[in-house]
Write an enzyme that holds these catalytic residues in place. Structure first.
Site, PDB file in Angstrom:
ATOM      1  CG  HIS A 258      -0.313   0.072   2.548  1.00 45.50           C
ATOM      2  ND1 HIS A 258      -0.015   1.251   3.183  1.00 45.50           N
ATOM      3  CD2 HIS A 258       0.084  -0.896   3.409  1.00 45.50           C
ATOM      4  CE1 HIS A 258       0.526   1.004   4.360  1.00 45.50           C
ATOM      5  NE2 HIS A 258       0.603  -0.295   4.519  1.00 45.50           N
TER       6      HIS A 258
ATOM      7  CG  ASP B 181      -3.272   3.526   2.299  1.00 51.23           C
ATOM      8  OD1 ASP B 181      -2.593   2.571   1.879  1.00 51.23           O
ATOM      9  OD2 ASP B 181      -4.189   3.395   3.131  1.00 51.23           O
TER      10      ASP B 181
ATOM     11  CG  ASP C 281       2.962   0.805   7.656  1.00 48.18           C
ATOM     12  OD1 ASP C 281       2.775   0.108   6.656  1.00 48.18           O
ATOM     13  OD2 ASP C 281       2.147   0.889   8.584  1.00 48.18           O
TER      14      ASP C 281
ATOM     15  CD  GLU D 233      -2.809  -2.022   5.439  1.00 43.64           C
ATOM     16  OE1 GLU D 233      -2.859  -3.056   6.120  1.00 43.64           O
ATOM     17  OE2 GLU D 233      -2.432  -0.931   5.917  1.00 43.64           O
ATOM     18  CD  GLU D 234      -1.566   2.111   7.462  1.00 39.35           C
ATOM     19  OE1 GLU D 234      -2.240   1.654   8.390  1.00 39.35           O
ATOM     20  OE2 GLU D 234      -0.329   1.957   7.368  1.00 39.35           O
TER      21      GLU D 234
ATOM     22  CD  GLU E  18       1.594  -3.681   5.861  1.00 35.05           C
ATOM     23  OE1 GLU E  18       2.291  -2.981   6.623  1.00 35.05           O
ATOM     24  OE2 GLU E  18       0.575  -3.256   5.288  1.00 35.05           O
TER      25      GLU E  18
ATOM     26  CG  HIS F  73       1.118   3.469  12.131  1.00 40.56           C
ATOM     27  ND1 HIS F  73      -0.146   2.959  12.342  1.00 40.56           N
ATOM     28  CD2 HIS F  73       1.456   3.070  10.885  1.00 40.56           C
ATOM     29  CE1 HIS F  73      -0.532   2.254  11.296  1.00 40.56           C
ATOM     30  NE2 HIS F  73       0.433   2.314  10.387  1.00 40.56           N
TER      31      HIS F  73
END
Ligand SMILES: [Zn+2]
Length: 386
Positions: free
Chosen positions: A67, A69, A100, A133-134, A162, A351
């Site tokens: 991903h 995003d 990420d 995805e998030e 990931e 994150h």
């Protein structure tokens, strides 16, 4: 000359907070322009995703999924620098999404591109790139897989890039994940004066009974590939501000991470049964609302897991652990299509404020992905000749 490091930096510069791709997909389309990759944009409900294929779909096919995003950077003033600067300082790229997982997307794009240039197409590569995805993860990888099914598109193996490593690049390959479920209980009693509790029904006491019933015994003792399931109370809430009022209502939320001893459906039935018991015992009314965000899954360690492990060992010297730890990921959707494992960077900074990645890790990751593709190609070649 574009490489996985400067591509990561360019991708980080796009503020692609879910579901906005913010130009990231355009960068990837440009990278594959004038190559033998066929690019398809798969959009659903305004979410943009990409599917790329090199080689015919009748050939043995290796896939990568990722991903572009990212989660919201939060309070920007807390960051040392703009979270979307993508600046490279002292061999580190700074910014939201650097770990990420824009690095892994850049690494597998370059690995695929370079291998395609050196190899005759007796096998095929597909790339699944999503910008959802998030968030709800409804119209991302799922939408691509739906599109693949409709168009007789296939893949035989897939790696989701990931971040999987707890401490050092190479220390962990994920072969599955626990399921996740959230239970919301609204417990309704009877409001009253705290000096006359006999006239009221206190939902706070019922909430304590309910939580005790849910937590006093372990859900299981784990299974062959999984740690024991866990149930955590994440919220107890009542609107009450007075100290002499028994409130009418309390809300309790629990989050359950469950292994393959259970299914979301079975746990839902159990939660409702527990709520009924407490309802009966405490004369309250309990409304139960359950959201299943993923079922547990795993790919039995076999050809794919060992293929990845071999390349990881070659570039890092580390013998990876196969694990099913951590939250849910898009691999839960990919497993419906083919065997899948997850392998990517060290996840410590994902994150987080001041998310950053070492340039050397991106280079290593690209080398590992490249090596995996080459070994897969050799295996296909050997089988075709044999
Ligand atoms: Zn991620």
């Amino acid at each position: 000359m574009i490489n996985s490091v400067n591509l990561t930096s360019e991708l980080v510069k796009c503020p692609s907070v879910t579901p906005d791709d913010a130009g990231t997909l355009k960068l990837i389309k440009e990278l594959f322009k004038d190559t033998d990759f066929k690019i398809t944009e798969v959009s659903k409900n305004g979410i943009k995703n990409l599917f790329l294929r090199w080689g015919s779909k009748n050939l043995p096919t290796f896939g990568f999924c990722g991903h572009i995003d990212v989660v919201n950077p939060g309070e920007i003033s807390k960051w040392k620098m703009n979270p979307f600067s993508g600046k490279i300082i002292n061999n580190e790229i700074f910014g939201r999404g650097s770990v990420d997982m824009k690095s892994a997307v850049a690494a597998f794009c370059l690995a695929a591109l370079n291998v395609s240039k050196e190899t005759s197409p007796i096998f095929s590569i597909v790339l699944l790139i999503t910008s959802d995805e998030e968030g709800k993860a409804k119209d991302g990888t799922n939408a691509i897989l739906e599109w693949m099914n409709k168009n007789n598109e296939r893949m035989d193996y897939c790696i989701v890039g990931e971040p999987t490593c707890p401490k050092k690049l190479g220390d962990m390959i994920k072969i599955g994940r626990k399921g996740s479920l959230t239970g919301h209980f609204t417990i309704i009693g009877k409001q009253g004066h705290s000096a006359y509790p006999q006239l009221a029904i206190n939902p706070i006491n019922s909430s304590v009974d309910l939580i005790y019933l849910l937590t006093n015994k372990p859900l299981d003792n784990g299974s062959k590939f999984f740690e024991p399931s866990t149930l955590v109370t994440t919220s107890i809430f009542t609107e009450n501000r007075a100290n002499n009022v028994i409130p009418q209502q309390v809300k309790v939320t629990v989050n359950i991470r469950f292994n393959d001893n259970h299914t979301g459906e079975k746990i839902s039935v159990w939660l409702k049964k527990c709520a009924k018991k407490i309802e009966y015992k405490t004369k309250t009314i309990i409304k139960t609302d359950i959201k299943i965000s993923g079922e547990p899954f795993y790919s039995k360690p076999g050809y794919l897991a060992n293929l990845v492990k071999k390349s990881v060992q070659k570039y890092t010297g580390i013998s990876s652990e196969f694990s099913t730890s951590g939250g849910t990921s898009d691999a839960r959707f990919v497993i419906t299509k083919c065997p899948v494992v997850e392998f990517g960077l060290v996840g410590q900074k994902m994150h987080a404020i001041d998310e950053s990645v070492q340039v050397s890790q991106i280079v290593d990751l690209e080398n590992i992905y490249t090596d995996i593709l080459k070994n897969y190609f050799n295996d296909v070649n050997r089988k075709t000749k044999g």
